[in-house]
Design an enzyme around this catalytic site. Structure first.
Site, PDB file in Angstrom:
ATOM      1  N   LYS A  52       0.845  -1.195   0.000  1.00 31.83           N
ATOM      2  CA  LYS A  52       0.000   0.000   0.000  1.00 31.83           C
ATOM      3  C   LYS A  52       0.881   1.247   0.000  1.00 31.83           C
ATOM      4  O   LYS A  52       1.899   1.293   0.711  1.00 31.83           O
ATOM      5  CB  LYS A  52      -0.896  -0.034   1.235  1.00 31.83           C
ATOM      6  CG  LYS A  52      -1.968   1.049   1.291  1.00 31.83           C
ATOM      7  CD  LYS A  52      -2.868   0.844   2.523  1.00 31.83           C
ATOM      8  CE  LYS A  52      -3.992   1.856   2.605  1.00 31.83           C
ATOM      9  NZ  LYS A  52      -4.865   1.647   3.782  1.00 31.83           N
ATOM     10  N   SER A 127      -9.726   1.591   2.790  1.00 25.80           N
ATOM     11  CA  SER A 127      -8.887   2.338   1.886  1.00 25.80           C
ATOM     12  C   SER A 127      -7.817   1.511   1.185  1.00 25.80           C
ATOM     13  O   SER A 127      -7.220   1.982   0.214  1.00 25.80           O
ATOM     14  CB  SER A 127      -8.206   3.466   2.652  1.00 25.80           C
ATOM     15  OG  SER A 127      -7.332   2.931   3.641  1.00 25.80           O
ATOM     16  N   SER A 151      -9.861  -0.705   6.975  1.00 25.56           N
ATOM     17  CA  SER A 151      -9.279  -0.596   5.630  1.00 25.56           C
ATOM     18  C   SER A 151      -8.551  -1.812   5.096  1.00 25.56           C
ATOM     19  O   SER A 151      -8.186  -1.830   3.922  1.00 25.56           O
ATOM     20  CB  SER A 151      -8.335   0.602   5.572  1.00 25.56           C
ATOM     21  OG  SER A 151      -9.094   1.775   5.440  1.00 25.56           O
TER      22      SER A 151
HETATM   23  N1  GLN Z   1     -13.347   3.942   6.272  1.00 31.49           N
HETATM   24  C1  GLN Z   1     -12.662   4.345   7.458  1.00 31.49           C
HETATM   25  C2  GLN Z   1     -12.247   5.797   7.347  1.00 31.49           C
HETATM   26  O1  GLN Z   1     -12.561   6.362   6.367  1.00 31.49           O
HETATM   27  C3  GLN Z   1     -11.483   3.463   7.714  1.00 31.49           C
HETATM   28  C4  GLN Z   1     -10.252   3.842   6.996  1.00 31.49           C
HETATM   29  C5  GLN Z   1      -9.045   3.043   7.375  1.00 31.49           C
HETATM   30  O2  GLN Z   1      -9.144   2.009   8.044  1.00 31.49           O
HETATM   31  N2  GLN Z   1      -7.885   3.545   6.990  1.00 31.49           N
HETATM   32  O3  GLN Z   1     -11.624   6.351   8.197  1.00 31.49           O
END
Ligand code: GLN
Length: 445
Positions: A52, A127, A151
């Site tokens: 990532k 994400s 994410s």
């Molecule tokens: N969807 C969550 C957010 O927008 C989780 C994101 C994540 O785990 N990086 O913060």
């Protein structure tokens, strides 16, 4: 092989922000040379994976999918990268994400959307959507993601693969671009549970560079992979099986749990009474920490600078032009929640509720060994379909409580909708009980 697979499908999927094919081929040659010289080859040697793009890679551009870091080449490796290199792993490239990992669909990337390999009109989740789509489309054998509120698990569920969020502190965060430091964890996205255990073996462990990294021993996680759930006590939290959840998702998850019951597990309903507050709590704490962490992108220390008339004007222009809308929204929410006059009402209150959520889990784990829920309330939705941020935030209901409580969780595929979209089962464990959730996931898989 993965390179011809990349040639065939990556144009439609868009999982990668940067391919490092030449480096990968050199790494693979080095492994071949070792083998030819009769040297011992580490377990992951030569196996190509993807990382990532919020995980720092020395000499390789790392952008967090943000324009503000468009030109940033880290002068150091994240600890997980050092560990992977010690295993002679092959790195194919850096994968797409929501800018600074803020989002659940990878649509917030400043550079490109990523498409779900099962239906390219749909999102891969996020994400870590690039990492999940790469593994699901066969352009990487494994990938690393980060999970602040779901994410790793949610994109794994949307893409029909396995995603593991370790216990907070199990894996070093050194070199992970901080989103919300008390919630962030790096973890594996893989085709199956065995690969997740192998990858966790490599990346877990204490690190003097991360003061929150756990000193607990790292077991050999592959030893936990026995297809046996006899006597395992499974809790089903009634607050997670709610109206409005997709019917096919609910049916698949219940079927998976019934299958495990048939294998000898004991299933009982439990209650996690503060679940309703988890999303609001998360969306105060995460932006508060993000507002603080993102102060460092000032046009001076890192990344891109937009010139201005004086220092303040330069910083304002840099941040105004280079941060995306969702990142700005969170910086504003975070600073609001932290500001004098609102701190007690919002941030402090959220910290208290966080403790209540933790206590719910600890109480439940006196009764059961693992807790099972759907990973996400719906399967992958269409690109562009989620029009309001709030609607998107509510999608995180099953995943954010684990981050607030620091618990490990794994998403494992548990079927498909009639339209052929993957569904994920989430298995939650006690702190540092990665072996238990891996065993349960392996037995089910
Ligand atoms: N969807 C969550 C957010 O927008 C989780 C994101 C994540 O785990 N990086 O913060």
């Amino acid at each position: 092989d993965v390179l011809s697979r990349m040639d065939a499908v990556e144009g439609d999927v868009g999982a990668y922000l940067l391919e490092t094919r030449e480096g990968a081929l050199a790494q693979a040659d080095a492994v071949d040379a070792k083998r030819a010289a009769g040297e011992k080859i580490p377990f992951l040697a030569g196996i190509p994976g993807a990382v990532k793009d919020n995980i720092c890679t020395i000499g390789v551009r790392t952008t967090a999918a943000s324009k503000i870091l468009e030109n940033f080449v880290p002068p150091y490796d994240a600890t997980v990268m050092t560990k992977l290199h010690a295993e002679d792993a092959v790195i194919l490239g850096k994968t797409n994400l929501d800018e600074f990992a803020m989002g659940g669909s990878t649509e917030n990337s400043a550079f490109q959307p990523t498409h779900n390999p099962w239906d390219t009109a749909r999102v891969p989740g996020g994400s870590s959507g690039g990492s999940a789509a790469a593994v699901a489309s066969g352009t990487a054998i494994w990938a690393l993601g980060s999970d602040t509120g779901g994410s790793i698990r949610q994109p794994a569920s949307f893409c029909g693969i396995v995603g593991l969020k370790p216990t907070y502190g199990r894996v070093s965060r050194y070199g992970l671009m901080a989103y919300a430091s008390s919630l962030d964890q790096i973890g594996p996205l893989t085709r199956d549970v065995t690969d997740a255990a192998h990858l966790l073996n490599v990346i877990a462990g204490h690190d003097p560079m991360d003061s929150t990294a756990s000193r607990a021993n790292v077991p050999d996680y592959t030893q936990a992979l026995r297809a046996d759930v006899k006597g395992l006590k499974i809790g089903l939290p009634k607050e997670y099986f709610i109206d409005g959840m997709d019917q096919e998702v609910e049916a698949s998850v219940r079927k998976a749990i019934a299958d495990m019951e048939a294998m000898g597990a004991e299933v009982r309903e439990i209650s996690l009474p503060h679940t309703d507050y988890a999303v609001s709590t998360y969306y105060l704490i995460a932006p508060a920490e993000a507002a603080t962490n993102l102060e460092r992108y000032d046009g001076v220390s890192y990344g891109v600078r937009v010139d201005g008339e004086d220092l303040v004007d330069m910083m304002t222009r840099t941040r105004t032009e280079k941060f995306g809308a969702e990142v700005k929204r969170r910086i504003l929410i975070g600073n609001y929640a932290l500001s004098a006059g609102y701190y007690d009402a919002y941030y402090l209150k959220a910290l208290k509720v966080r403790t209540l959520i933790q206590q719910d889990f600890m109480r439940a784990f006196e009764e059961v060994d693992v807790i099972m829920t759907p990973t996400a309330p719906t399967p992958a939705y269409k690109i562009g379909e989620m029009t309001s941020p709030l609607q998107m935030y509510l999608q995180d209901i099953s995943t954010v409580p684990l981050n607030l409580a620091g618990l490990p969780g794994i998403s494992v595929p548990c079927g498909f909708t009639a339209a052929g979209l993957p569904i994920g089962l989430q298995i939650i464990g006690r702190p540092l009980a990665e072996e238990t959730i891996l065993r349960a996931a392996y037995a089910y898989e």
